[in-house]
Design a protein around this motif. Structure first.
Motif, PDB file in Angstrom:
ATOM      1  N   GLY A 190       0.403  -1.519  -0.558  1.00 22.42           N
ATOM      2  CA  GLY A 190      -0.185   0.192   0.000  1.00 22.42           C
ATOM      3  C   GLY A 190       1.028   1.281   0.084  1.00 22.42           C
ATOM      4  N   GLY A 191       1.868   1.088  -0.504  1.00 24.51           N
ATOM      5  CA  GLY A 191       2.509   2.859  -0.849  1.00 24.51           C
ATOM      6  C   GLY A 191       2.403   3.101  -1.783  1.00 24.51           C
ATOM      7  N   SER A 192       2.481   4.054  -1.518  1.00 27.14           N
ATOM      8  CA  SER A 192       2.227   5.163  -2.608  1.00 27.14           C
ATOM      9  C   SER A 192       2.913   6.612  -3.061  1.00 27.14           C
ATOM     10  CB  SER A 192       0.831   5.202  -2.042  1.00 27.14           C
ATOM     11  OG  SER A 192       0.120   6.369  -1.679  1.00 27.14           O
ATOM     12  N   ALA A 193       2.612   6.411  -4.283  1.00 22.37           N
ATOM     13  CA  ALA A 193       3.396   8.139  -5.123  1.00 22.37           C
ATOM     14  C   ALA A 193       1.758   8.792  -5.424  1.00 22.37           C
ATOM     15  CB  ALA A 193       4.551   8.278  -5.608  1.00 22.37           C
ATOM     16  N   VAL A 194       1.881  10.160  -5.183  1.00 26.17           N
ATOM     17  CA  VAL A 194       1.955  11.338  -6.329  1.00 26.17           C
ATOM     18  C   VAL A 194       2.233  11.816  -7.532  1.00 26.17           C
ATOM     19  CG1 VAL A 194      -0.056  12.255  -6.057  1.00 26.17           C
ATOM     20  CG2 VAL A 194      -0.627  11.369  -4.386  1.00 26.17           C
ATOM     21  N   SER A 195       1.884  12.351  -8.550  1.00 24.56           N
ATOM     22  CA  SER A 195       2.816  12.780  -9.512  1.00 24.56           C
ATOM     23  C   SER A 195       1.381  12.987 -10.352  1.00 24.56           C
ATOM     24  CB  SER A 195       3.403  11.064 -10.487  1.00 24.56           C
ATOM     25  OG  SER A 195       4.250  12.142 -11.211  1.00 24.56           O
ATOM     26  N   THR A 196       2.540  13.738 -11.219  1.00 21.24           N
ATOM     27  CA  THR A 196       1.095  15.125 -12.843  1.00 21.24           C
ATOM     28  C   THR A 196       1.712  14.202 -13.954  1.00 21.24           C
ATOM     29  OG1 THR A 196       1.016  16.522 -10.645  1.00 21.24           O
ATOM     30  CG2 THR A 196       0.416  16.544 -12.719  1.00 21.24           C
ATOM     31  N   ILE A 197       0.853  14.563 -14.455  1.00 19.12           N
ATOM     32  CA  ILE A 197       1.084  14.061 -15.971  1.00 19.12           C
ATOM     33  C   ILE A 197       0.032  15.070 -16.770  1.00 19.12           C
ATOM     34  CG2 ILE A 197       1.407  11.456 -16.499  1.00 19.12           C
ATOM     35  CD1 ILE A 197      -1.600  11.223 -17.061  1.00 19.12           C
ATOM     36  N   ARG A 198       1.349  15.511 -18.013  1.00 16.10           N
ATOM     37  CA  ARG A 198       0.716  16.807 -18.292  1.00 16.10           C
ATOM     38  C   ARG A 198       0.104  15.810 -20.220  1.00 16.10           C
ATOM     39  NH1 ARG A 198       2.627  22.538 -18.729  1.00 16.10           N
ATOM     40  NH2 ARG A 198       1.377  23.107 -16.924  1.00 16.10           N
ATOM     41  N   LEU A 199      -1.510  16.544 -20.429  1.00 17.58           N
ATOM     42  CA  LEU A 199      -2.285  15.589 -21.242  1.00 17.58           C
ATOM     43  C   LEU A 199      -2.103  16.871 -22.699  1.00 17.58           C
ATOM     44  CD1 LEU A 199      -4.246  13.076 -20.059  1.00 17.58           C
ATOM     45  CD2 LEU A 199      -2.023  12.407 -20.881  1.00 17.58           C
ATOM     46  N   ILE A 200      -2.218  16.490 -23.635  1.00 20.71           N
ATOM     47  CA  ILE A 200      -2.877  17.763 -24.515  1.00 20.71           C
ATOM     48  C   ILE A 200      -3.607  16.900 -25.307  1.00 20.71           C
ATOM     49  CG2 ILE A 200      -1.197  17.685 -26.453  1.00 20.71           C
ATOM     50  CD1 ILE A 200      -1.419  20.503 -26.544  1.00 20.71           C
ATOM     51  N   ALA A 201      -5.047  17.070 -26.049  1.00 19.78           N
ATOM     52  CA  ALA A 201      -6.115  16.904 -26.761  1.00 19.78           C
ATOM     53  C   ALA A 201      -5.618  17.064 -28.126  1.00 19.78           C
ATOM     54  CB  ALA A 201      -7.376  16.939 -26.508  1.00 19.78           C
ATOM     55  N   MET A 202      -5.617  16.415 -29.192  1.00 19.79           N
ATOM     56  CA  MET A 202      -4.929  16.605 -30.688  1.00 19.79           C
ATOM     57  C   MET A 202      -5.892  16.583 -31.167  1.00 19.79           C
ATOM     58  SD  MET A 202      -1.625  16.929 -29.639  1.00 19.79           S
ATOM     59  CE  MET A 202      -0.985  16.992 -31.901  1.00 19.79           C
ATOM     60  N   VAL A 203      -7.477  15.990 -31.030  1.00 18.84           N
ATOM     61  CA  VAL A 203      -8.466  15.875 -31.849  1.00 18.84           C
ATOM     62  C   VAL A 203     -10.462  15.789 -31.081  1.00 18.84           C
ATOM     63  CG1 VAL A 203      -7.506  15.056 -33.953  1.00 18.84           C
ATOM     64  CG2 VAL A 203      -8.636  13.398 -32.724  1.00 18.84           C
ATOM     65  N   PRO A 204     -10.276  16.023 -31.303  1.00 19.46           N
ATOM     66  CA  PRO A 204     -11.860  16.494 -30.716  1.00 19.46           C
ATOM     67  C   PRO A 204     -12.880  14.236 -30.890  1.00 19.46           C
ATOM     68  CG  PRO A 204     -13.203  17.525 -32.856  1.00 19.46           C
ATOM     69  CD  PRO A 204     -10.878  17.535 -32.498  1.00 19.46           C
ATOM     70  N   GLY A 205     -13.289  14.814 -29.745  1.00 18.62           N
ATOM     71  CA  GLY A 205     -13.880  13.505 -29.630  1.00 18.62           C
ATOM     72  C   GLY A 205     -14.087  12.309 -27.793  1.00 18.62           C
ATOM     73  N   LEU A 206     -14.381  11.498 -28.405  1.00 12.49           N
ATOM     74  CA  LEU A 206     -14.483  10.577 -26.531  1.00 12.49           C
ATOM     75  C   LEU A 206     -13.567   9.499 -26.603  1.00 12.49           C
ATOM     76  CD1 LEU A 206     -15.950  10.372 -24.194  1.00 12.49           C
ATOM     77  CD2 LEU A 206     -17.692   8.430 -25.271  1.00 12.49           C
ATOM     78  N   PHE A 207     -12.522   9.997 -25.897  1.00 11.15           N
ATOM     79  CA  PHE A 207     -10.873   9.000 -25.468  1.00 11.15           C
ATOM     80  C   PHE A 207     -10.576   8.646 -24.490  1.00 11.15           C
ATOM     81  CE2 PHE A 207     -10.159  12.346 -29.278  1.00 11.15           C
ATOM     82  CZ  PHE A 207     -10.086  11.380 -30.448  1.00 11.15           C
ATOM     83  N   PHE A 208     -10.188   7.199 -24.446  1.00 14.59           N
ATOM     84  CA  PHE A 208      -9.681   6.945 -23.040  1.00 14.59           C
ATOM     85  C   PHE A 208      -8.363   6.987 -23.087  1.00 14.59           C
ATOM     86  CE2 PHE A 208     -12.401   3.082 -24.416  1.00 14.59           C
ATOM     87  CZ  PHE A 208     -13.278   3.437 -23.170  1.00 14.59           C
ATOM     88  N   VAL A 209      -7.963   8.124 -21.918  1.00 12.29           N
ATOM     89  CA  VAL A 209      -6.189   8.111 -21.407  1.00 12.29           C
ATOM     90  C   VAL A 209      -5.589   7.058 -21.523  1.00 12.29           C
ATOM     91  CG1 VAL A 209      -4.569   9.630 -20.522  1.00 12.29           C
ATOM     92  CG2 VAL A 209      -7.217  10.522 -21.131  1.00 12.29           C
ATOM     93  N   GLY A 210      -4.702   6.327 -22.104  1.00 11.95           N
ATOM     94  CA  GLY A 210      -4.267   4.842 -21.500  1.00 11.95           C
ATOM     95  C   GLY A 210      -2.636   5.308 -21.720  1.00 11.95           C
ATOM     96  N   GLY A 211      -1.396   4.111 -22.466  1.00 13.69           N
ATOM     97  CA  GLY A 211      -0.649   4.300 -22.477  1.00 13.69           C
ATOM     98  C   GLY A 211       0.599   4.885 -21.163  1.00 13.69           C
ATOM     99  N   CYS A 212       0.380   4.080 -19.765  1.00 16.72           N
ATOM    100  CA  CYS A 212       0.589   4.061 -19.206  1.00 16.72           C
ATOM    101  C   CYS A 212       1.160   2.846 -18.722  1.00 16.72           C
ATOM    102  CB  CYS A 212      -0.052   3.890 -18.022  1.00 16.72           C
ATOM    103  SG  CYS A 212       0.459   5.002 -16.400  1.00 16.72           S
ATOM    104  N   PHE A 213       2.390   2.875 -18.383  1.00 16.06           N
ATOM    105  CA  PHE A 213       3.181   1.311 -18.269  1.00 16.06           C
ATOM    106  C   PHE A 213       4.254   1.680 -16.270  1.00 16.06           C
ATOM    107  CE2 PHE A 213       2.751   0.546 -21.943  1.00 16.06           C
ATOM    108  CZ  PHE A 213       2.612  -0.855 -22.390  1.00 16.06           C
ATOM    109  N   VAL A 214       4.093   1.044 -15.824  1.00 12.86           N
ATOM    110  CA  VAL A 214       4.990   1.110 -14.459  1.00 12.86           C
ATOM    111  C   VAL A 214       6.287   0.287 -14.818  1.00 12.86           C
ATOM    112  CG1 VAL A 214       5.469   1.090 -11.885  1.00 12.86           C
ATOM    113  CG2 VAL A 214       3.170   2.335 -13.152  1.00 12.86           C
ATOM    114  N   VAL A 215       7.783   0.832 -14.204  1.00 16.24           N
ATOM    115  CA  VAL A 215       8.631  -0.328 -14.680  1.00 16.24           C
ATOM    116  C   VAL A 215       9.451  -0.205 -13.410  1.00 16.24           C
ATOM    117  CG1 VAL A 215      10.812  -0.876 -16.298  1.00 16.24           C
ATOM    118  CG2 VAL A 215       8.652   0.192 -17.360  1.00 16.24           C
ATOM    119  N   ASP A 216       9.999  -1.541 -12.571  1.00 20.38           N
ATOM    120  CA  ASP A 216      10.571  -1.317 -11.716  1.00 20.38           C
ATOM    121  C   ASP A 216      12.259  -1.544 -12.424  1.00 20.38           C
ATOM    122  OD1 ASP A 216      11.573  -2.255  -9.301  1.00 20.38           O
ATOM    123  OD2 ASP A 216      11.433  -4.279  -9.838  1.00 20.38           O
TER     124      ASP A 216
END
Length: 146
Positions: free
Chosen positions: A92-118
């Motif tokens: 249950g240890g945790s960290a908070v971080s911030t990601i900056r996103l930008i939309a390239m085209v209008p519409g409904l999208f899922f925000v994905g492509g996130c990986f965590v690497v040890d």
């Protein structure tokens, strides 16, 4: 505090409400969850989204969060695509971080492509889509003023 509530949640999560489905905490050693993600964003205007990274495993992990552009559609990372999170405690240890996103085209999208690497073992943990968002062609506030 976001990190404290996440640790409490992961320590005492309720069983999944979907039959025969495990909670994400049980499926993934590490989870990434958005904190109050937006439901709408304006086209071509960067937006910051806080994410909570929780280590559900039994060992401390030296983690890096990566947002991989090839797996992102419509809404993409803006700026640096990875962040070193440091060592996150187990159970249950945790960290908070911030990601900056930008939309390239209008519409409904899922925000994905996130990986965590040890960084110690090289283990990669692909995350499910973080959230969905509607991209508006124009800022609604600007439209009202005209």
């Amino acid at each position: 505090d976001v990190a404290a509530s996440a640790a409490d949640r992961s320590a005492s999560h309720a069983p999944s409400e979907i039959p025969n489905q495990k909670p994400l905490d049980d499926v993934y050693t590490v989870t990434v969850e958005p904190v109050s993600p937006p439901s709408k964003i304006a086209l071509c205007e960067p937006v910051d989204v806080q994410v909570l990274i929780v280590n559900h495993g039994t060992k401390s992990l030296d983690l890096q969060m990566q947002m991989r552009l090839p797996q992102m559609k419509g809404v993409v990372i803006c700026g640096q695509s990875f962040k070193n999170l440091g060592t996150i405690a187990p159970n249950g240890g945790s960290a908070v971080s911030t990601i900056r996103l930008i939309a390239m085209v209008p519409g409904l999208f899922f925000v994905g492509g996130c990986f965590v690497v040890d960084l110690n073992s090289g283990m990669e943990i692909k995350q499910p889509n973080l959230f969905s968002v509607f991209v508006e062609n124009e800022d609604p506030k600007k439209t009202l003023k005209q």
